[in-house]
Design a protein around this motif. Sequence first.
Motif, PDB file in Angstrom:
ATOM      1  N   UNK A  25       0.816  -1.231   0.000  1.00  0.00           N
ATOM      2  CA  UNK A  25       0.000   0.000   0.000  1.00  0.00           C
ATOM      3  C   UNK A  25       0.844   1.274   0.000  1.00  0.00           C
ATOM      4  N   UNK A  26       1.952   1.262   0.734  1.00  0.00           N
ATOM      5  CA  UNK A  26       2.829   2.444   0.739  1.00  0.00           C
ATOM      6  C   UNK A  26       3.485   2.640  -0.623  1.00  0.00           C
ATOM      7  N   UNK A  27       3.872   1.547  -1.263  1.00  0.00           N
ATOM      8  CA  UNK A  27       4.489   1.657  -2.588  1.00  0.00           C
ATOM      9  C   UNK A  27       3.526   2.337  -3.562  1.00  0.00           C
ATOM     10  N   UNK A  58      10.982   5.387 -11.157  1.00  0.00           N
ATOM     11  CA  UNK A  58      12.087   4.426 -10.997  1.00  0.00           C
ATOM     12  C   UNK A  58      12.665   4.497  -9.590  1.00  0.00           C
ATOM     13  N   UNK A  59      12.849   5.725  -9.101  1.00  0.00           N
ATOM     14  CA  UNK A  59      13.424   5.894  -7.761  1.00  0.00           C
ATOM     15  C   UNK A  59      12.557   5.226  -6.702  1.00  0.00           C
ATOM     16  N   UNK A  60      11.237   5.423  -6.788  1.00  0.00           N
ATOM     17  CA  UNK A  60      10.338   4.819  -5.803  1.00  0.00           C
ATOM     18  C   UNK A  60      10.420   3.295  -5.863  1.00  0.00           C
ATOM     19  N   UNK A  61      10.419   2.744  -7.069  1.00  0.00           N
ATOM     20  CA  UNK A  61      10.461   1.281  -7.203  1.00  0.00           C
ATOM     21  C   UNK A  61      11.739   0.716  -6.602  1.00  0.00           C
ATOM     22  N   UNK A  62      12.876   1.349  -6.889  1.00  0.00           N
ATOM     23  CA  UNK A  62      14.149   0.810  -6.419  1.00  0.00           C
ATOM     24  C   UNK A  62      14.386   1.050  -4.931  1.00  0.00           C
ATOM     25  N   UNK A  63      13.777   2.088  -4.363  1.00  0.00           N
ATOM     26  CA  UNK A  63      14.007   2.375  -2.946  1.00  0.00           C
ATOM     27  C   UNK A  63      12.921   1.821  -2.030  1.00  0.00           C
ATOM     28  N   UNK A  64      11.707   1.646  -2.550  1.00  0.00           N
ATOM     29  CA  UNK A  64      10.600   1.198  -1.705  1.00  0.00           C
ATOM     30  C   UNK A  64      10.295  -0.291  -1.858  1.00  0.00           C
ATOM     31  N   UNK A  65      10.835  -0.942  -2.887  1.00  0.00           N
ATOM     32  CA  UNK A  65      10.608  -2.374  -3.074  1.00  0.00           C
ATOM     33  C   UNK A  65      11.956  -3.093  -3.113  1.00  0.00           C
ATOM     34  N   UNK A  66      11.902  -4.407  -3.212  1.00  0.00           N
ATOM     35  CA  UNK A  66      13.129  -5.204  -3.280  1.00  0.00           C
ATOM     36  C   UNK A  66      13.551  -5.487  -4.716  1.00  0.00           C
ATOM     37  N   UNK A  67      12.890  -4.849  -5.684  1.00  0.00           N
ATOM     38  CA  UNK A  67      13.215  -5.088  -7.090  1.00  0.00           C
ATOM     39  C   UNK A  67      14.603  -4.552  -7.432  1.00  0.00           C
ATOM     40  N   UNK A  68      15.342  -5.321  -8.244  1.00  0.00           N
ATOM     41  CA  UNK A  68      16.654  -4.867  -8.716  1.00  0.00           C
ATOM     42  C   UNK A  68      16.660  -4.690 -10.235  1.00  0.00           C
ATOM     43  N   UNK A  69      15.461  -4.696 -10.833  1.00  0.00           N
ATOM     44  CA  UNK A  69      15.353  -4.482 -12.270  1.00  0.00           C
ATOM     45  C   UNK A  69      13.916  -4.183 -12.648  1.00  0.00           C
ATOM     46  N   UNK A  70      13.740  -3.532 -13.776  1.00  0.00           N
ATOM     47  CA  UNK A  70      12.396  -3.233 -14.257  1.00  0.00           C
ATOM     48  C   UNK A  70      12.408  -3.168 -15.776  1.00  0.00           C
ATOM     49  N   UNK A  71      11.242  -3.164 -16.365  1.00  0.00           N
ATOM     50  CA  UNK A  71      11.106  -3.067 -17.816  1.00  0.00           C
ATOM     51  C   UNK A  71      10.133  -1.946 -18.146  1.00  0.00           C
ATOM     52  N   UNK A  72      10.369  -1.305 -19.272  1.00  0.00           N
ATOM     53  CA  UNK A  72       9.557  -0.158 -19.669  1.00  0.00           C
ATOM     54  C   UNK A  72       9.046  -0.349 -21.094  1.00  0.00           C
ATOM     55  N   UNK A  73       7.799   0.047 -21.301  1.00  0.00           N
ATOM     56  CA  UNK A  73       7.166  -0.043 -22.613  1.00  0.00           C
ATOM     57  C   UNK A  73       6.433   1.260 -22.891  1.00  0.00           C
ATOM     58  N   UNK A  74       6.577   1.777 -24.099  1.00  0.00           N
ATOM     59  CA  UNK A  74       5.821   2.960 -24.503  1.00  0.00           C
ATOM     60  C   UNK A  74       4.452   2.497 -24.997  1.00  0.00           C
ATOM     61  N   UNK A  75       3.397   3.049 -24.424  1.00  0.00           N
ATOM     62  CA  UNK A  75       2.038   2.638 -24.775  1.00  0.00           C
ATOM     63  C   UNK A  75       1.215   3.864 -25.162  1.00  0.00           C
ATOM     64  N   UNK A  76       0.113   3.608 -25.850  1.00  0.00           N
ATOM     65  CA  UNK A  76      -0.835   4.660 -26.197  1.00  0.00           C
ATOM     66  C   UNK A  76      -2.051   4.545 -25.290  1.00  0.00           C
ATOM     67  N   UNK A  77      -2.421   5.651 -24.684  1.00  0.00           N
ATOM     68  CA  UNK A  77      -3.558   5.679 -23.764  1.00  0.00           C
ATOM     69  C   UNK A  77      -4.698   6.469 -24.399  1.00  0.00           C
ATOM     70  N   UNK A  78      -5.889   5.886 -24.384  1.00  0.00           N
ATOM     71  CA  UNK A  78      -7.089   6.570 -24.862  1.00  0.00           C
ATOM     72  C   UNK A  78      -8.000   6.823 -23.660  1.00  0.00           C
ATOM     73  N   UNK A  79      -8.318   8.063 -23.406  1.00  0.00           N
ATOM     74  CA  UNK A  79      -9.170   8.424 -22.270  1.00  0.00           C
ATOM     75  C   UNK A  79     -10.396   9.169 -22.768  1.00  0.00           C
ATOM     76  N   UNK A  80     -11.568   8.739 -22.322  1.00  0.00           N
ATOM     77  CA  UNK A  80     -12.797   9.418 -22.708  1.00  0.00           C
ATOM     78  C   UNK A  80     -12.901  10.765 -22.000  1.00  0.00           C
ATOM     79  N   UNK A  81     -13.551  11.738 -22.625  1.00  0.00           N
ATOM     80  CA  UNK A  81     -13.781  13.023 -21.950  1.00  0.00           C
ATOM     81  C   UNK A  81     -14.607  12.813 -20.688  1.00  0.00           C
ATOM     82  N   UNK A  82     -14.197  13.464 -19.605  1.00  0.00           N
ATOM     83  CA  UNK A  82     -14.920  13.346 -18.337  1.00  0.00           C
ATOM     84  C   UNK A  82     -15.437  14.707 -17.898  1.00  0.00           C
TER      85      UNK A  82
END
Length: 212
Positions: free
Chosen positions: A85-87, A128-152
Amino acid sequence: MPSTMRPPSRRKASSMSSSGASAGRRKRVRGDTPVRSHSRGHEASIPPSVVVIDAAPYDEVPMSERTTRTQIEANVDDLDPRIWPRVIEQLLAVGADDAWITPIVMKKGRPAFTLGVLCGDGVVDEVRRVIFTETSSIGLRETIVTKHALPRSFTSVEIEGHPIAIKRADFDGTEVNRSVEWDDVVRVADALGMSANDVLVAALQAGREQQA
């Protein structure tokens, strides 16, 4: 002995003070309208002091907003689950659009979680900083994605003088979704001594009256 539901108080509703609400169209919903509460199997009534406030209309909105985001993921199998939850909280605090965890099974049958984060370019380094300092992960992967959001847009209803926001989403000029803000439901339930379910049912009914 069957339990009894505490009836809502009969205080007169007060008008909202926000400028957005005052610019909209106000109408009163007739009180004591029976509403079926499926989760509890009884009928609740909308308090008589329910005021519906329509948001100002908007014209020529796009069907959806298209943006580019970075999706960051990390598989974690050795983190105390009480930390998650803190992460999530820290990731949202640094500006991530969304963050979530998904249970998975890794090699050798080890139970684990995949941490997922969606964010804009401006906060990738902080994520990245939060993931590496708040979790035990020593690696991550990144993907560029397209986001479609409806008008709100937001409308509001008042129950016994307490405002509750309702979010609507449109597609191609037609409303396709309407949801009540849960934090408002909890706040009003605590203030009026009602169950959260009854406040939610009343707000949804008022929202339907708003559409009529």
